[in-house]
Design an enzyme around this catalytic site. Sequence first.
Site, PDB file in Angstrom:
ATOM      1  N   LYS A  40      -3.503   6.969   4.374  1.00  0.00           N
ATOM      2  CA  LYS A  40      -4.686   6.131   4.579  1.00  0.00           C
ATOM      3  C   LYS A  40      -4.468   5.086   5.678  1.00  0.00           C
ATOM      4  O   LYS A  40      -5.383   4.768   6.432  1.00  0.00           O
ATOM      5  CB  LYS A  40      -5.070   5.428   3.265  1.00  0.00           C
ATOM      6  CG  LYS A  40      -6.371   4.643   3.352  1.00  0.00           C
ATOM      7  CD  LYS A  40      -6.845   4.138   1.994  1.00  0.00           C
ATOM      8  CE  LYS A  40      -8.168   3.377   2.142  1.00  0.00           C
ATOM      9  NZ  LYS A  40      -8.701   2.953   0.831  1.00  0.00           N
TER      10      LYS A  40
ATOM     11  N   GLU B 142      -9.034  -2.835  -6.680  1.00  0.00           N
ATOM     12  CA  GLU B 142     -10.368  -2.229  -6.663  1.00  0.00           C
ATOM     13  C   GLU B 142     -10.709  -1.731  -8.059  1.00  0.00           C
ATOM     14  O   GLU B 142     -10.005  -0.884  -8.605  1.00  0.00           O
ATOM     15  CB  GLU B 142     -10.417  -1.056  -5.677  1.00  0.00           C
ATOM     16  CG  GLU B 142     -11.819  -0.454  -5.564  1.00  0.00           C
ATOM     17  CD  GLU B 142     -11.889   0.735  -4.619  1.00  0.00           C
ATOM     18  OE1 GLU B 142     -12.164   0.525  -3.428  1.00  0.00           O
ATOM     19  OE2 GLU B 142     -11.630   1.876  -5.061  1.00  0.00           O
TER      20      GLU B 142
END
Lengths: 206, 206, 206, 206
Positions: free
Chosen positions: A55, A139
């Site tokens: 990522k 998150e």
Amino acid sequence: MDRDWELFLLPYRQTVDELKVKLRGLRDMYVLRKEHGPIEFVTGRVKPINSILVKSKTRQIPLNELETEMEDIAGIRIMCPFVEDIHDVVDMLKSRNDLNAVYEKDYVTHKKESGYRSYHLICEYPVQLIDEVKVVLVEIQIRTLAMNFWASIEHSLNYKYQGEYPSEINNRLQKAAESAFQLDEEMSTIRDEIKGIQENYRFTKD
Amino acid sequence: MDRDWELFLLPYRQTVDELKVKLRGLRDMYVLRKEHGPIEFVTGRVKPINSILVKSKTRQIPLNELETEMEDIAGIRIMCPFVEDIHDVVDMLKSRNDLNAVYEKDYVTHKKESGYRSYHLICEYPVQLIDEVKVVLVEIQIRTLAMNFWASIEHSLNYKYQGEYPSEINNRLQKAAESAFQLDEEMSTIRDEIKGIQENYRFTKD
Amino acid sequence: MDRDWELFLLPYRQTVDELKVKLRGLRDMYVLRKEHGPIEFVTGRVKPINSILVKSKTRQIPLNELETEMEDIAGIRIMCPFVEDIHDVVDMLKSRNDLNAVYEKDYVTHKKESGYRSYHLICEYPVQLIDEVKVVLVEIQIRTLAMNFWASIEHSLNYKYQGEYPSEINNRLQKAAESAFQLDEEMSTIRDEIKGIQENYRFTKD
Amino acid sequence: MDRDWELFLLPYRQTVDELKVKLRGLRDMYVLRKEHGPIEFVTGRVKPINSILVKSKTRQIPLNELETEMEDIAGIRIMCPFVEDIHDVVDMLKSRNDLNAVYEKDYVTHKKESGYRSYHLICEYPVQLIDEVKVVLVEIQIRTLAMNFWASIEHSLNYKYQGEYPSEINNRLQKAAESAFQLDEEMSTIRDEIKGIQENYRFTKD
């Protein structure tokens, strides 16, 4: 090098462990109050090192900016029985003293083109280490079971096709997204019947 | 009296604890082999004393025949990603040496009138106590997530209405059962795409 | 009535669960830093209802003052490898932001007549419930393994004799307390050898 | 390569997980019967890959003979309150149907020169994998808390000095071993007082 990663990830692991205990505790409080609970179950994970590396490349996040720029190294997922519960859970999370909501993405009201639905709340969480308090990003994804099921299938196909689905697969995924949406709709019409029932319907309670 | 119940339930609790570890272990084995795994997650519970008492009354089971006549005091539930996985799991359970399948109820092929779908396998499990081996009955329910979701809603409503649903509620439940069935169908058409994908799609693995 | 107790105890249970995760996390941080860790293991419990009732009678604490007057409804126990670690742990606890030390009892420096040694830190812990933050009292006991072993034996005998030991038992307990103290002393002389060893000696690490 | 190790170790991990649940269950059974329990607590671990490699070199065990020649890849440790409990636990283990004791080393009666005391029972354990039953070796160590404490200190020093202790360290270790032995002795004289006490003295029971 491995060890450095372990040290880097340690506050994230601790954050995930603490939030799992805290949020699962809430679930049990609803059961004890014999109220309809908006939390069905809670999972958590720390992003695998490999996924972080991939990522950081794709999103062009330098490794020394991971702490501020990659918001899902610590991830919590909350599954709700009904679509309506999602906003209740979001409100409850925002009102907590031990979390600070930084921003949110409402893919429930505005689903992604792919069909993905879920509510993402990105929060700061202060975690107590041996000799300091560290604030880490976490998150929190809030979704129904049907949304979760679809997402896990899509995640799996995405891995295989790297996002470039053959049109047939794409059609199937869209159909499945519709079925998942429909299931949530049907469930919501039943919701008022469930609310106020003096007994939780979860398996553990029989 | 409470204490007697605790002693009576102890082998059932131990059975549930052991089977949860064993079946969750299987799930991890599939992940490690990077194969599609037929087990999504596993839960277990011992029937609450109160529910045992109510059921013994309704079914006219004398309390001294609970061990042989009430087959779900120990309960395990296995959730599968796809309908097709259910039979794989049943076969795998039947082939185990530490379990003995006594009989089964296939409410997947033959759903109940209510709309309930699930596969029930009733097994004998020998559990090692301090100074003896005790064989206890355990009911293992195998179902998809969509089946499970519908069942938990129905369980909850059933509790409220004692099985005598107003026709409107009944219609809603039927519709929801259809949506759940449809979701499973859509998912199954996608199944072949998933099989053989070299990565498990579960959240814990990212 | 049972249910009321469950609701009353719920914030205490949540406190114990959260502190166990937090303190066990610290233990792992030391292991990862390859430092000598002052925490060997952590246990926790909520005082059983029966023990609360007995103590409220003995100490003449009215049931509606339990929250402020009974400081050990939530209990955490931290076992340290060496006597010297006890004060390090106490200091670390006092410096935390999520705990507020109210008062302490140092039975390590000043052992009880019975031979009991342990450090008690009574703290306020704010626990987030569904719609409020509740501050509960928690007693954290910090001790060596030898102190813990002696204490558990004494607790057991105390239960049998209600504190009125026959003189022979009393002598034996005193002797055992001396042996426990001696073991701690011998261990402490070895302590400097251990400190700085680049490997944790706990079993889980082999 | 990492993955191969993970696959190799998987049946050992499963064995450790299953035995922990089984043996901790026994502990709870004693508590429920309100009997003195010979099991204080149970830990388990799979030997880290690195330690396996080092030991295979030292003991000249070829890597393809690990399964039959290295008996402690899966390790369980049972801590007993009293020395006398050790033999009760050994007998209980030998009488189980789901374990097969292969051989034993009694370092309690015949302590090692170093001062090490512990009882080792090497067993075969059949573990059910996805499509086969695999018989793995597991080493079960049974010891008192005092023996365990001494052993963990010695393990740590051994790591530092590679078994070549300076004579001063050696003297200290011997003294500590004597203190640990003495503590066990004192405890044993108290043992008959504890036996038959109608309440378990463990912390979790308050």
